[in-house]
Design a protein around this motif. Structure first.
Motif, PDB file in Angstrom:
ATOM      1  N   VAL A 222       0.940  -1.339   0.053  1.00 37.98           N
ATOM      2  CA  VAL A 222       0.013   0.187   0.034  1.00 37.98           C
ATOM      3  C   VAL A 222       1.102   1.255  -0.037  1.00 37.98           C
ATOM      4  CG1 VAL A 222      -1.611   1.242   1.262  1.00 37.98           C
ATOM      5  CG2 VAL A 222      -1.876  -1.080   1.047  1.00 37.98           C
ATOM      6  N   GLN A 223       0.499   2.133  -0.743  1.00 41.13           N
ATOM      7  CA  GLN A 223       1.327   3.368  -0.782  1.00 41.13           C
ATOM      8  C   GLN A 223       0.278   4.547  -0.949  1.00 41.13           C
ATOM      9  OE1 GLN A 223       4.006   3.183  -4.299  1.00 41.13           O
ATOM     10  NE2 GLN A 223       5.654   3.310  -2.909  1.00 41.13           N
ATOM     11  N   LEU A 224       0.724   5.709  -0.149  1.00 43.97           N
ATOM     12  CA  LEU A 224      -0.005   7.123  -0.364  1.00 43.97           C
ATOM     13  C   LEU A 224       1.088   8.140  -0.789  1.00 43.97           C
ATOM     14  CD1 LEU A 224      -1.699   7.146   3.120  1.00 43.97           C
ATOM     15  CD2 LEU A 224      -2.681   6.176   0.796  1.00 43.97           C
ATOM     16  N   GLN A 225       0.736   8.450  -2.106  1.00 43.03           N
ATOM     17  CA  GLN A 225       1.590   9.441  -2.900  1.00 43.03           C
ATOM     18  C   GLN A 225       1.139  10.712  -2.695  1.00 43.03           C
ATOM     19  OE1 GLN A 225       4.638   8.305  -3.904  1.00 43.03           O
ATOM     20  NE2 GLN A 225       5.175  10.446  -4.336  1.00 43.03           N
ATOM     21  N   ALA A 226       1.671  11.588  -1.748  1.00 44.32           N
ATOM     22  CA  ALA A 226       1.411  13.181  -1.800  1.00 44.32           C
ATOM     23  C   ALA A 226       2.185  13.742  -2.780  1.00 44.32           C
ATOM     24  CB  ALA A 226       1.576  13.701  -0.492  1.00 44.32           C
ATOM     25  N   SER A 227       1.330  14.917  -3.427  1.00 42.36           N
ATOM     26  CA  SER A 227       2.089  15.708  -4.161  1.00 42.36           C
ATOM     27  C   SER A 227       1.341  17.057  -4.229  1.00 42.36           C
ATOM     28  CB  SER A 227       1.976  15.160  -5.825  1.00 42.36           C
ATOM     29  OG  SER A 227       0.830  14.924  -6.075  1.00 42.36           O
ATOM     30  N   GLY A 228       1.879  17.903  -5.197  1.00 49.48           N
ATOM     31  CA  GLY A 228       1.195  19.362  -5.178  1.00 49.48           C
ATOM     32  C   GLY A 228       1.871  20.510  -4.294  1.00 49.48           C
ATOM     33  N   GLY A 229       2.836  20.068  -3.348  1.00 49.53           N
ATOM     34  CA  GLY A 229       3.443  20.965  -2.636  1.00 49.53           C
ATOM     35  C   GLY A 229       4.398  21.965  -3.424  1.00 49.53           C
ATOM     36  N   GLY A 230       4.764  23.220  -2.912  1.00 51.73           N
ATOM     37  CA  GLY A 230       5.711  24.085  -3.714  1.00 51.73           C
ATOM     38  C   GLY A 230       5.802  25.369  -2.957  1.00 51.73           C
ATOM     39  N   LEU A 231       6.455  26.184  -3.415  1.00 51.43           N
ATOM     40  CA  LEU A 231       6.635  27.601  -3.042  1.00 51.43           C
ATOM     41  C   LEU A 231       5.616  28.615  -3.244  1.00 51.43           C
ATOM     42  CD1 LEU A 231       8.522  29.811  -1.243  1.00 51.43           C
ATOM     43  CD2 LEU A 231       9.728  29.717  -3.406  1.00 51.43           C
ATOM     44  N   VAL A 232       4.836  29.210  -2.527  1.00 52.60           N
ATOM     45  CA  VAL A 232       3.903  30.261  -2.717  1.00 52.60           C
ATOM     46  C   VAL A 232       4.024  31.387  -1.940  1.00 52.60           C
ATOM     47  CG1 VAL A 232       2.196  29.118  -1.406  1.00 52.60           C
ATOM     48  CG2 VAL A 232       1.353  30.255  -3.221  1.00 52.60           C
TER      49      VAL A 232
ATOM     50  N   GLN B 215       4.211   9.934   2.037  1.00 54.37           N
ATOM     51  CA  GLN B 215       5.733  10.439   2.198  1.00 54.37           C
ATOM     52  C   GLN B 215       5.862  11.951   2.779  1.00 54.37           C
ATOM     53  OE1 GLN B 215       4.308  10.438  -0.456  1.00 54.37           O
ATOM     54  NE2 GLN B 215       5.524  12.180  -1.677  1.00 54.37           N
ATOM     55  N   GLY B 216       4.822  12.754   2.333  1.00 56.17           N
ATOM     56  CA  GLY B 216       4.921  14.106   2.646  1.00 56.17           C
ATOM     57  C   GLY B 216       5.314  14.804   1.414  1.00 56.17           C
ATOM     58  N   THR B 217       4.778  16.092   1.537  1.00 60.00           N
ATOM     59  CA  THR B 217       5.039  17.107   0.147  1.00 60.00           C
ATOM     60  C   THR B 217       5.202  18.510   1.018  1.00 60.00           C
ATOM     61  OG1 THR B 217       4.364  17.906  -1.690  1.00 60.00           O
ATOM     62  CG2 THR B 217       2.635  17.657  -0.121  1.00 60.00           C
ATOM     63  N   GLN B 218       6.391  19.016   0.657  1.00 60.49           N
ATOM     64  CA  GLN B 218       6.796  20.184   1.232  1.00 60.49           C
ATOM     65  C   GLN B 218       5.920  21.444   0.726  1.00 60.49           C
ATOM     66  OE1 GLN B 218       9.288  21.026   3.780  1.00 60.49           O
ATOM     67  NE2 GLN B 218       8.093  23.030   3.702  1.00 60.49           N
ATOM     68  N   VAL B 219       5.333  22.416   1.564  1.00 61.12           N
ATOM     69  CA  VAL B 219       4.682  23.513   1.381  1.00 61.12           C
ATOM     70  C   VAL B 219       5.236  24.716   2.069  1.00 61.12           C
ATOM     71  CG1 VAL B 219       2.708  25.019   1.524  1.00 61.12           C
ATOM     72  CG2 VAL B 219       2.269  22.580   1.071  1.00 61.12           C
ATOM     73  N   THR B 220       5.987  25.795   1.172  1.00 59.72           N
ATOM     74  CA  THR B 220       6.453  26.871   1.727  1.00 59.72           C
ATOM     75  C   THR B 220       5.806  28.224   1.182  1.00 59.72           C
ATOM     76  OG1 THR B 220       8.660  25.708   1.636  1.00 59.72           O
ATOM     77  CG2 THR B 220       8.849  28.012   1.962  1.00 59.72           C
TER      78      THR B 220
ATOM     79  N   ALA C 190       2.542  34.422   0.407  1.00 56.75           N
ATOM     80  CA  ALA C 190       1.292  34.693   1.394  1.00 56.75           C
ATOM     81  C   ALA C 190      -0.044  35.198   0.538  1.00 56.75           C
ATOM     82  CB  ALA C 190       1.602  35.625   2.256  1.00 56.75           C
ATOM     83  N   GLY C 191      -1.035  34.450   0.835  1.00 54.25           N
ATOM     84  CA  GLY C 191      -2.350  34.856   0.057  1.00 54.25           C
ATOM     85  C   GLY C 191      -2.545  33.970  -1.350  1.00 54.25           C
ATOM     86  N   GLY C 192      -1.481  33.273  -1.656  1.00 47.88           N
ATOM     87  CA  GLY C 192      -1.749  32.534  -2.606  1.00 47.88           C
ATOM     88  C   GLY C 192      -2.361  31.036  -2.301  1.00 47.88           C
ATOM     89  N   SER C 193      -2.520  30.191  -3.285  1.00 47.65           N
ATOM     90  CA  SER C 193      -3.122  29.111  -3.321  1.00 47.65           C
ATOM     91  C   SER C 193      -2.303  27.716  -3.609  1.00 47.65           C
ATOM     92  CB  SER C 193      -4.450  28.854  -3.977  1.00 47.65           C
ATOM     93  OG  SER C 193      -5.417  29.813  -3.443  1.00 47.65           O
ATOM     94  N   LEU C 194      -2.507  26.695  -2.980  1.00 47.60           N
ATOM     95  CA  LEU C 194      -2.042  25.191  -3.495  1.00 47.60           C
ATOM     96  C   LEU C 194      -3.070  24.276  -3.564  1.00 47.60           C
ATOM     97  CD1 LEU C 194       1.472  25.194  -2.309  1.00 47.60           C
ATOM     98  CD2 LEU C 194       0.705  25.381  -4.580  1.00 47.60           C
ATOM     99  N   ARG C 195      -2.975  23.253  -4.351  1.00 53.00           N
ATOM    100  CA  ARG C 195      -3.859  22.020  -4.006  1.00 53.00           C
ATOM    101  C   ARG C 195      -3.012  20.753  -3.858  1.00 53.00           C
ATOM    102  NH1 ARG C 195      -7.589  18.783  -8.537  1.00 53.00           N
ATOM    103  NH2 ARG C 195      -9.618  18.474  -7.164  1.00 53.00           N
TER     104      ARG C 195
END
Length: 119
Positions: A1-11, A111-116, A13-18
């Motif tokens: 079983v795997q859970l693959q997180a994605s979509g993180g990044g650098l944004v 495994q985690g995805t970085q949001v900055t 303030a006030g911005g959006s990510l999914r």
């Protein structure tokens, strides 16, 4: 079983990510799904959860009104829409699967995805 997180990044303030979390669980629709986050030097904290059907959602007070969790059982995927992001939202975000539905004990973690978020 795997859970693959994605979509993180650098944004800014006030911005959006999914964020997305794709699960290789055959019975994905029987699992409640949650997002957690962990900032540097801090403990992991709960962010949001969604019931197996998607009919119930729960949020930490710190993200209520800004984040939205949803799921697509046909795609074995859970999402976290993050709007009005703040620098304090900076963290590694993890998805987790919970068979019991008590939102306390989790069977699988991604495994985690970085949001900055920059100010």
């Amino acid at each position: 079983v795997q859970l693959q997180a994605s979509g993180g990044g650098l944004v800014q303030a006030g911005g959006s990510l999914r964020l997305s979390c794709a699960a290789s669980i055959r019975t994905f629709s029987s699992y409640a799904m949650s997002w957690f986050r962990q900032a540097p030097g801090k403990e992991r904290e709960f962010v949001a959860a969604v019931s197996w059907s998607g009919s119930r959602t729960f949020y930490a007070n710190s993200v209520k009104g800004r984040f939205a969790i949803s799921r697509d059982n046909a795609k074995n995927t859970v999402y976290l829409q993050m709007n009005s992001l703040k620098p304090e939202d900076t963290a590694v975000y993890y998805c987790a699967a919970d068979k019991s539905g008590n939102y306390l004990e989790y069977d699988y973690w991604g495994q985690g995805t970085q949001v900055t978020v920059s100010s």
